[in-house]
Design a protein around this motif. Sequence first.
Motif, PDB file in Angstrom:
ATOM      1  N   LEU A  54      65.994  92.086  -1.637  1.00  0.00           N
ATOM      2  CA  LEU A  54      67.076  91.326  -2.058  1.00  0.00           C
ATOM      3  C   LEU A  54      66.852  90.215  -2.728  1.00  0.00           C
ATOM      4  O   LEU A  54      67.284  89.867  -3.761  1.00  0.00           O
ATOM      5  N   GLY A  55      66.509  89.465  -1.687  1.00  0.00           N
ATOM      6  CA  GLY A  55      65.737  87.953  -2.132  1.00  0.00           C
ATOM      7  C   GLY A  55      64.813  87.625  -3.447  1.00  0.00           C
ATOM      8  O   GLY A  55      65.127  87.035  -4.352  1.00  0.00           O
ATOM      9  N   GLY A  56      64.005  88.984  -3.255  1.00  0.00           N
ATOM     10  CA  GLY A  56      63.091  88.932  -4.249  1.00  0.00           C
ATOM     11  C   GLY A  56      63.711  89.490  -5.741  1.00  0.00           C
ATOM     12  O   GLY A  56      63.317  88.880  -6.716  1.00  0.00           O
ATOM     13  N   ILE A  57      64.621  90.232  -5.434  1.00  0.00           N
ATOM     14  CA  ILE A  57      65.409  90.691  -6.849  1.00  0.00           C
ATOM     15  C   ILE A  57      65.983  89.324  -7.572  1.00  0.00           C
ATOM     16  O   ILE A  57      65.823  89.084  -8.654  1.00  0.00           O
ATOM     17  N   LEU A  58      66.700  88.580  -6.780  1.00  0.00           N
ATOM     18  CA  LEU A  58      67.122  87.331  -7.272  1.00  0.00           C
ATOM     19  C   LEU A  58      66.288  86.450  -8.144  1.00  0.00           C
ATOM     20  O   LEU A  58      66.618  85.885  -8.906  1.00  0.00           O
ATOM     21  N   VAL A  59      65.117  86.563  -7.376  1.00  0.00           N
ATOM     22  CA  VAL A  59      64.082  85.489  -7.746  1.00  0.00           C
ATOM     23  C   VAL A  59      63.542  86.193  -9.223  1.00  0.00           C
ATOM     24  O   VAL A  59      63.107  85.399 -10.187  1.00  0.00           O
ATOM     25  N   VAL A  60      63.482  87.482  -9.429  1.00  0.00           N
ATOM     26  CA  VAL A  60      62.831  88.010 -10.356  1.00  0.00           C
ATOM     27  C   VAL A  60      63.710  87.897 -11.645  1.00  0.00           C
ATOM     28  O   VAL A  60      63.625  87.713 -12.623  1.00  0.00           O
ATOM     29  N   VAL A  61      65.151  88.119 -11.376  1.00  0.00           N
ATOM     30  CA  VAL A  61      66.012  88.006 -12.411  1.00  0.00           C
ATOM     31  C   VAL A  61      66.250  86.443 -12.874  1.00  0.00           C
ATOM     32  O   VAL A  61      66.210  86.330 -14.235  1.00  0.00           O
ATOM     33  N   LEU A  62      66.087  85.292 -11.973  1.00  0.00           N
ATOM     34  CA  LEU A  62      65.898  84.044 -12.319  1.00  0.00           C
ATOM     35  C   LEU A  62      64.821  83.711 -13.182  1.00  0.00           C
ATOM     36  O   LEU A  62      64.788  83.013 -14.299  1.00  0.00           O
ATOM     37  N   ARG A  63      63.695  84.341 -12.814  1.00  0.00           N
ATOM     38  CA  ARG A  63      62.439  84.285 -13.569  1.00  0.00           C
ATOM     39  C   ARG A  63      62.389  84.998 -14.960  1.00  0.00           C
ATOM     40  O   ARG A  63      61.924  84.132 -16.172  1.00  0.00           O
ATOM     41  N   LEU A  64      63.053  85.979 -15.239  1.00  0.00           N
ATOM     42  CA  LEU A  64      63.327  86.573 -16.440  1.00  0.00           C
ATOM     43  C   LEU A  64      64.389  85.833 -17.218  1.00  0.00           C
ATOM     44  O   LEU A  64      64.866  86.429 -18.381  1.00  0.00           O
ATOM     45  N   ARG A  65      65.077  84.927 -16.593  1.00  0.00           N
ATOM     46  CA  ARG A  65      66.292  84.190 -17.057  1.00  0.00           C
ATOM     47  C   ARG A  65      67.395  85.197 -17.568  1.00  0.00           C
ATOM     48  O   ARG A  65      68.059  85.198 -18.900  1.00  0.00           O
ATOM     49  N   LEU A  66      67.557  85.964 -16.762  1.00  0.00           N
ATOM     50  CA  LEU A  66      68.911  86.863 -16.748  1.00  0.00           C
ATOM     51  C   LEU A  66      70.006  86.366 -16.084  1.00  0.00           C
ATOM     52  O   LEU A  66      69.981  85.468 -15.329  1.00  0.00           O
ATOM     53  N   ASN A  67      71.130  86.958 -16.236  1.00  0.00           N
ATOM     54  CA  ASN A  67      72.298  86.540 -15.269  1.00  0.00           C
ATOM     55  C   ASN A  67      72.386  86.859 -13.929  1.00  0.00           C
ATOM     56  O   ASN A  67      72.053  88.211 -13.749  1.00  0.00           O
ATOM     57  N   ALA A  94      41.991  93.615 -32.350  1.00  0.00           N
ATOM     58  CA  ALA A  94      42.892  94.792 -32.548  1.00  0.00           C
ATOM     59  C   ALA A  94      42.937  95.673 -31.360  1.00  0.00           C
ATOM     60  O   ALA A  94      43.729  96.289 -30.808  1.00  0.00           O
ATOM     61  N   GLY A  95      41.556  95.878 -30.803  1.00  0.00           N
ATOM     62  CA  GLY A  95      41.280  96.771 -29.511  1.00  0.00           C
ATOM     63  C   GLY A  95      41.979  95.997 -28.469  1.00  0.00           C
ATOM     64  O   GLY A  95      42.488  96.902 -27.620  1.00  0.00           O
ATOM     65  N   ARG A  96      42.034  94.781 -28.328  1.00  0.00           N
ATOM     66  CA  ARG A  96      42.376  94.162 -27.087  1.00  0.00           C
ATOM     67  C   ARG A  96      44.060  94.302 -27.246  1.00  0.00           C
ATOM     68  O   ARG A  96      44.901  94.591 -26.121  1.00  0.00           O
ATOM     69  N   GLU A  97      44.704  94.257 -28.308  1.00  0.00           N
ATOM     70  CA  GLU A  97      46.123  94.440 -28.663  1.00  0.00           C
ATOM     71  C   GLU A  97      46.515  95.624 -28.298  1.00  0.00           C
ATOM     72  O   GLU A  97      47.583  95.760 -27.502  1.00  0.00           O
ATOM     73  N   ALA A  98      45.870  96.697 -28.488  1.00  0.00           N
ATOM     74  CA  ALA A  98      46.327  98.129 -28.441  1.00  0.00           C
ATOM     75  C   ALA A  98      46.255  98.358 -26.974  1.00  0.00           C
ATOM     76  O   ALA A  98      46.961  99.095 -26.293  1.00  0.00           O
ATOM     77  N   GLN A  99      45.051  97.851 -26.268  1.00  0.00           N
ATOM     78  CA  GLN A  99      44.920  97.944 -24.917  1.00  0.00           C
ATOM     79  C   GLN A  99      46.121  97.300 -23.998  1.00  0.00           C
ATOM     80  O   GLN A  99      46.732  97.869 -23.136  1.00  0.00           O
ATOM     81  N   ARG A 100      46.627  96.296 -24.613  1.00  0.00           N
ATOM     82  CA  ARG A 100      47.566  95.567 -24.110  1.00  0.00           C
ATOM     83  C   ARG A 100      48.972  96.264 -24.238  1.00  0.00           C
ATOM     84  O   ARG A 100      49.785  96.310 -23.147  1.00  0.00           O
ATOM     85  N   ARG A 101      49.168  96.863 -25.255  1.00  0.00           N
ATOM     86  CA  ARG A 101      50.198  97.496 -25.355  1.00  0.00           C
ATOM     87  C   ARG A 101      50.175  98.695 -24.592  1.00  0.00           C
ATOM     88  O   ARG A 101      51.069  99.240 -24.078  1.00  0.00           O
ATOM     89  N   ALA A 102      49.142  99.587 -24.459  1.00  0.00           N
ATOM     90  CA  ALA A 102      48.827 100.548 -23.987  1.00  0.00           C
ATOM     91  C   ALA A 102      49.207 100.405 -22.226  1.00  0.00           C
ATOM     92  O   ALA A 102      49.635 101.310 -21.576  1.00  0.00           O
ATOM     93  N   HIS A 103      48.788  99.121 -21.737  1.00  0.00           N
ATOM     94  CA  HIS A 103      48.760  98.960 -20.308  1.00  0.00           C
ATOM     95  C   HIS A 103      49.607  97.646 -20.219  1.00  0.00           C
ATOM     96  O   HIS A 103      49.213  96.568 -19.847  1.00  0.00           O
ATOM     97  N   PRO A 104      50.997  97.440 -20.535  1.00  0.00           N
ATOM     98  CA  PRO A 104      52.096  96.349 -20.397  1.00  0.00           C
ATOM     99  C   PRO A 104      51.939  95.823 -18.890  1.00  0.00           C
ATOM    100  O   PRO A 104      51.808  96.486 -17.978  1.00  0.00           O
ATOM    101  N   ARG A 105      51.951  94.527 -18.861  1.00  0.00           N
ATOM    102  CA  ARG A 105      52.007  93.924 -17.597  1.00  0.00           C
ATOM    103  C   ARG A 105      53.619  93.408 -17.345  1.00  0.00           C
ATOM    104  O   ARG A 105      54.274  92.974 -18.002  1.00  0.00           O
ATOM    105  N   THR A 106      53.591  93.396 -16.022  1.00  0.00           N
ATOM    106  CA  THR A 106      54.791  92.979 -15.349  1.00  0.00           C
ATOM    107  C   THR A 106      55.010  91.377 -15.209  1.00  0.00           C
ATOM    108  O   THR A 106      53.908  90.760 -15.735  1.00  0.00           O
ATOM    109  N   VAL A 107      56.221  90.707 -14.900  1.00  0.00           N
ATOM    110  CA  VAL A 107      56.232  89.703 -14.711  1.00  0.00           C
ATOM    111  C   VAL A 107      55.301  88.827 -13.587  1.00  0.00           C
ATOM    112  O   VAL A 107      55.120  87.744 -13.750  1.00  0.00           O
TER     113      VAL A 107
END
Length: 309
Positions: A202-215, A56-69
């Motif tokens: 700009l190229g990085g934004i496109l890669v992140v969008v593809l990684r997140l499976r967005l349009n 439970a402590g690990r989950e709370a820490q994970r929620r308090a400090h979310p990770r990016t892609v």
Amino acid sequence: MNEPASNDTPPTTMPVCWWHPGRQTGLSCTRCGRAACPDCLREASVGYQCVDCVRAGREAQRRAHPRTVAGATLAPRPVVTPVLIAVNVLLYVVTVAQARSPLDNERATLFGDWVLWPRAIAGADQWWRLVTAGFLHYGPVHLAVNMFALWVLGRDMEAQLGRVRFIAVYLVSLLGGAVSVYLFDDSNRGTAGASGAIYGLLGGILVVVLRLRLNPTAAIGLIVLNLIISVTIPNISLLGHVGGLVVGAAVTAAMVFAPARGRVVWQAAAVVVLAAACVALVLYRDSQLASVACDYQGGELLCTTPSGA
């Protein structure tokens, strides 16, 4: 006749482990107080906690400090992006002060020493120009357009990558755009601006969008529109833009697609490999421009080449 009182106290039953009812234990969790056997306790900062409380402590820490892609801690606000903008603006002010003109600031001493001039890189080993040119701008319009783009793109990329990874993507993209100009552009023409790094974002934004499976339609459309502008408007370095775009997309892909296990090592290795590849291409171009000769005459660096490269 009364029986004498017995001195024997009845045996006390020890509590059993919450997770293993068949095991008696005198231990308990310092957080929830439930009885737990040694197999179900984990050392904590104070005492021992049961496996449920640790989870439970690990989950709370994970929620308090979310990770990016990319595996970075999500930052509440951009820091690197405004610092980069401030550095670019400050250097523009310095060139304006030296040139005593906001429009003809390329006449400044700093501009002459830092602009990406291939002949000076090859003939005088002034390799720093590959990086410093990315912080110079020709006039206020050039500066304003690039800084606005950096603010819009930089905030999103810094949030997705984290500050350290964002700096790496920005600088490697800047280097990639500069190397592209050094390889293929006229060796006797100066180039400056943060566009290579911005196209890398700009190229990085496109890669992140593809990684997140967005349009990806909007990201692709933005890239195409900017490339069309680079082709149609004169005095814009298409080579620097394309070089930054390709390198930025590559290094961002390494950031967001790296396996979770050993992610930092993979990401650092990708940055080193791409930077090393850029250096190798610079050395290759140096060999092509071996005939360039540079010398200071009257305090000014003059570079010539018999081959006209």
